[in-house]
Enzyme design. Sequence first.
Site, PDB file in Angstrom:
ATOM      1  CB  SER A 265      59.874  75.702  37.973  1.00 22.57           C
ATOM      2  OG  SER A 265      60.695  75.375  37.042  1.00 22.57           O
TER       3      SER A 265
ATOM      4  CG  ASP B 299      59.884  83.350  34.883  1.00 20.16           C
ATOM      5  OD1 ASP B 299      59.997  82.619  33.691  1.00 20.16           O
ATOM      6  OD2 ASP B 299      59.906  82.806  35.896  1.00 20.16           O
TER       7      ASP B 299
ATOM      8  CG  HIS C 152      58.949  79.208  34.721  1.00 20.35           C
ATOM      9  ND1 HIS C 152      59.925  79.977  35.368  1.00 20.35           N
ATOM     10  CD2 HIS C 152      59.361  77.741  35.048  1.00 20.35           C
ATOM     11  CE1 HIS C 152      60.693  79.287  35.997  1.00 20.35           C
ATOM     12  NE2 HIS C 152      60.283  77.859  35.777  1.00 20.35           N
TER      13      HIS C 152
END
Length: 359
Positions: free
Chosen positions: A39, A323, A326
């Site tokens: 991610s 978040d 990340h």
Amino acid sequence: MACKTIIWLGVIVLWGVLDKQGFVHGEPQVPCFFIFGDSLSDNGNNNNLLTSAKVNYQPYGIDFLTGPTGRFTNGRTGVDIIAELLGFNNLIPPFATADGLDILKGVNYASGGSGIRDETGQNLGAHISLGLQLIHHKVTISRITKTLRRNDIAEEHLNKCLYYVGIGSNDYVNNYFMPQFYPTSRLFSLQQYAGVLIDQYSLKLRALHQLGARKFALVGLGLIGCTPNALFSNGRNGTSCVEEMNSAVQIFNDKLKSLVDQLNNELSDAKFIYVNTTALLSGDLTSAGFKVFNVGCCPVGKNGLCIPSQTPCQNRTEYIFWDSFHPTEPVNKIAATRSYKASGPFDTYPIDISGLVQQ
Ligand SMILES: *[C@@H]1O[C@H](CO)[C@@H](O)[C@H](O)[C@H]1NC(C)=O
Ligand SMILES: *[C@@H]1O[C@H](CO)[C@@H](O)[C@H](O)[C@H]1NC(C)=O
Ligand SMILES: *[C@@H]1O[C@H](CO)[C@@H](O)[C@H](O)[C@H]1NC(C)=O
């Protein structure tokens, strides 16, 4: 159609010629950039997968030119910024939507939730493991070979590219440290597990080398024990990092750095570097303007991702995390800039990305 291809081929060959004579300006430092990872690098590969690890909704992308894209941050990812530093004028497309001549300049295969092990991330749903990312790369190679029409020209092209591989965090966060879903913590000690991961990683990198990769940037894992998700997990009250997670990462990273030495010795036609993510973000982040280290900028749901359409913090340059997992774009910018041009002795090993692409 065929005519168009031939014209394009002409343009590409011409570029090559001019490039060697140094007449063309504004060309990237490598002709192509391929990205493998999770991610931290994903730029939309999960958007059409059945998974909770996808973020093609607001407020993700609030500081990105085209809004939400599937990037797990407010703006650009680290690889977006590295691509800019390398001189690419356009973004590297995600494999999910890449087509046409764009793929000659590289493809991004990264997938949120994925890891070195195939099963990693299945608690979140579908994902594209490192193994599957390599299979996707083979698809790209056959497309490139078709476009360039000759195996040797395609191979020469692939030899010149930068291959960025940043993966492994999810093998801990969405595998080893989730004993309710995965048996790995009962099967392996942290030392053994890092060994198992690195062995599998090594095989994948050798396969990538077989496919023509010669310039590798291998990115170490960040301190997963200091994410807001870790800080507030298991009834902890967010005051200190989870040491067990950080030491797990350190074992992995030490082995990854040794792997770089080993591969540089064994594969003498290739060059591998290690990017020390921890070092890139060492130093005084407070004096760099960051004020909030322990919570993310956006309101998050149970899964640690931003709740759709909720208003994030205004002052995003003051936040380390976007978040619960990340980093924000300003953090990505520091890390990317220092991995491209090292500014501390531990940032990269043995050379930085700007040195690697010159070789
Ligand atoms: C919670 O935080 C306080 C300080 O704010 C600390 O004294 C206490 O030990 C913490 N508790 C846990 C379970 O971490
Ligand atoms: C990464 O950098 C830190 C310094 O910030 C250093 O202590 C650590 O040993 C480095 N890790 C590796 C694997 O080189
Ligand atoms: C930045 O945002 C946080 C959280 O919303 C807030 O507590 C802080 O006062 C803000 N700082 C500034 C300078 O606006």
